[in-house]
Design an enzyme around this catalytic site. Structure first.
Site, PDB file in Angstrom:
ATOM      1  N   GLN A  61       0.829  -1.214   0.000  1.00 60.77           N
ATOM      2  CA  GLN A  61       0.000   0.000   0.000  1.00 60.77           C
ATOM      3  C   GLN A  61       0.859   1.258   0.000  1.00 60.77           C
ATOM      4  OE1 GLN A  61      -3.076  -0.260  -0.593  1.00 60.77           O
ATOM      5  NE2 GLN A  61      -3.446  -2.391  -0.070  1.00 60.77           N
ATOM      6  N   CYS A  66      -8.379  -9.392   4.775  1.00 57.84           N
ATOM      7  CA  CYS A  66      -7.210 -10.277   4.973  1.00 57.84           C
ATOM      8  C   CYS A  66      -6.384  -9.837   6.172  1.00 57.84           C
ATOM      9  CB  CYS A  66      -6.328 -10.336   3.728  1.00 57.84           C
ATOM     10  SG  CYS A  66      -7.164 -11.049   2.322  1.00 57.84           S
TER      11      CYS A  66
HETATM   12  N1  PMP Z   1       0.151  -6.778   1.963  1.00 54.54           N
HETATM   13  C1  PMP Z   1      -0.730  -5.768   1.963  1.00 54.54           C
HETATM   14  C2  PMP Z   1      -0.553  -4.640   2.935  1.00 54.54           C
HETATM   15  C3  PMP Z   1      -1.781  -5.772   1.058  1.00 54.54           C
HETATM   16  O1  PMP Z   1      -2.661  -4.766   1.051  1.00 54.54           O
HETATM   17  C4  PMP Z   1      -1.916  -6.870   0.162  1.00 54.54           C
HETATM   18  C5  PMP Z   1      -3.062  -6.949  -0.813  1.00 54.54           C
HETATM   19  N2  PMP Z   1      -4.314  -6.689  -0.271  1.00 54.54           N
HETATM   20  C6  PMP Z   1      -0.959  -7.874   0.199  1.00 54.54           C
HETATM   21  C7  PMP Z   1       0.060  -7.802   1.106  1.00 54.54           C
HETATM   22  C8  PMP Z   1      -1.012  -9.045  -0.730  1.00 54.54           C
HETATM   23  O2  PMP Z   1      -0.791  -8.623  -2.035  1.00 54.54           O
HETATM   24  P1  PMP Z   1      -0.977  -9.611  -3.280  1.00 54.54           P
HETATM   25  O3  PMP Z   1      -2.291 -10.276  -3.092  1.00 54.54           O
HETATM   26  O4  PMP Z   1      -0.920  -8.713  -4.466  1.00 54.54           O
HETATM   27  O5  PMP Z   1       0.183 -10.565  -3.234  1.00 54.54           O
END
Ligand code: PMP
Length: 424
Positions: free
Chosen positions: A216, A377
């Site tokens: 982010q 998540c």
């Molecule tokens: N870390 C953070 C802070 C996130 O916002 C996200 C995605 N929501 C991720 C990790 C994971 O990213 P990705 O699904 O693109 O691997």
């Protein structure tokens, strides 16, 4: 002062054209194709500008072939584009060398690579890995899996009641057993900016390595990995206006050189016999198989796009819009905003009394307002906050105050629908 000096006209500092999100938005075809769309889910994935979409198509039309192995001109050109993308990422993050950039599928894969390649080589039972309460699952679960495998311990640095990382408590957790600190740069639920410079200083003083999750942060702030001094930095291309399926693991050269390979396959080897294999140097040692060549090319275009707008200008725009949204939402009866600490950028999570976030998001959709509802998540953070879910609005370079006005109107409409405020 001499007369000459006095007479010299004052030199105005160079000015960048004021950041104009409406003009920026015109570069994103999704808005023309979806008139009326109020897109407030950029933290999940950003929309793509014409320069990335068209540039990708043009790469496929003009320069596409597999990389590294071909002796013919087209493959050489494709390889040059791919390696130029690596150079571009290194420059964007101010890495000391392009060989410190490993292309991966995304932040999740970057973190798993470190957990699975660096972890077993450098950790022993009883060693500790520190994460924070703000983390996304992808910066928790790989470490938890590693701990189960190696007998290492996961230690959790708390946030304070305002939603900021409790730096004093974090410092108090660091011991000679701390081998790694894995922490987010900007929290995906709250938008809180973590003082990662201080985190790195404290962790290094304790002899631990530091991995920062920049998912982010990279779309919203200037990031300088050398100034931060971190050992690892990961981010995903799709969150910074680039394609899906590409991401970056930055690791300091000395750290990367000491890491054994992760996945085995083509492109990462020097020699193979049935008896033994020798490996390429980093970063190729960590890129087994055909990489996402077009993804890397598209990512470089996205970084060009962001640099064209100016990362300082993007940060200012997103911080100002976030302040505006927080203030507009907090003025509404029955709305509570999740604390983000002193500084937040690009994201605001909130609750509306009497309405489940999922219901809220569904009603918003009827007004063409796209937000995200759920645990984002980050279930351990939800537990810490005493919530099951939040509603989350997040911004990008194309977002502006009209989007915030639509968000506020949608909250009011939902409250009226459920009789939570007077119908006036
Ligand atoms: N870390 C953070 C802070 C996130 O916002 C996200 C995605 N929501 C991720 C990790 C994971 O990213 P990705 O699904 O693109 O691997």
């Amino acid at each position: 002062m001499s007369a000459l000096l006095q007479e010299r006209p004052a030199v105005a500092p160079p000015t960048r054209a004021a950041f104009d999100p409406k003009a920026v938005r015109r570069q994103f075809p999704v808005f023309a194709r979806n008139p009326g769309l109020v897109f407030l889910d950029t933290a999940a994935s950003a929309q793509k500008p014409d320069c990335v979409i068209d540039g990708l198509a043009e790469y496929y039309r003009a320069d596409y072939a597999n990389v590294h192995r071909g002796v013919y001109g087209l493959s050489a050109r494709s390889t040059a584009r791919f390696e130029a993308a690596r150079d571009r990422v290194a420059q964007f993050l101010n890495a000391a060398d392009a060989s410190e950039i490993v292309f991966v599928r995304g932040a999740t894969e970057g973190i798993n690579l470190v957990a699975q390649a660096w972890g077993p080589a450098f950790l022993k039972p009883g060693d500790q890995i520190v994460v924070s309460e703000l983390e996304h699952h992808s910066n928790i679960v790989p470490w938890q899996m590693l701990c189960h495998r190696l007998g290492t311990e996961l230690v959790v640095a708390p946030i304070d009641d305002g939603g900021a990382l409790d730096l004093a408590a974090f410092a108090g957790l660091l011991t000679s057993r701390t081998r790694l600190v894995a922490m987010t740069h900007v929290a995906n639920v709250t938008g809180g900016v973590v003082p990662v410079e201080r985190v790195v200083q404290l962790a290094h003083a304790a002899g631990a390595k530091v991995l920062l999750d920049g998912c982010q942060a990279v779309p919203r702030l200037p990031v300088d990995v050398q100034a931060l001094g971190c050992d690892f930095y990961v981010f995903s291309g799709h969150k910074c206006y680039g394609p899906t399926g590409i991401g970056v693991l930055y690791a300091r050269r000395a750290v990367l050189d000491a890491m054994p390979p992760w996945q085995g396959g083509g492109d990462m080897i020097r020699t193979v016999t049935f008896a033994e294999t020798t490996y390429q140097d980093a970063p190729q040692r960590f890129e087994a198989g055909t990489p996402d060549i077009a993804g890397a090319v598209g990512l470089a275009l996205a970084l060009d796009f962001m640099d064209g707008l100016g990362m300082d200008a993007i940060r200012e725009h997103e911080a100002a819009l976030t302040r505006h949204a927080r203030s507009a939402l907090s003025g509404l009866p029955g709305v509570t905003i999740v604390g983000a600490g002193a500084e937040s950028v690009g994201v605001v999570s909130f609750e509306v009394d009497g309405l489940h976030p999922h219901d809220l998001a569904t009603i918003f959709d009827q007004h063409d307002v796209a937000i995200r509802a759920g645990h984002h998540c980050a279930q351990p953070l939800m537990d810490r906050l005493g919530l099951v879910a939040t509603a989350r609005a997040s911004f990008g370079v194309y977002s502006d105050e009209d989007d915030v006005a639509a968000l506020v109107a949608a909250v009011r409409a939902a409250q009226r629908l459920f009789g939570l405020v007077s119908a006036r």
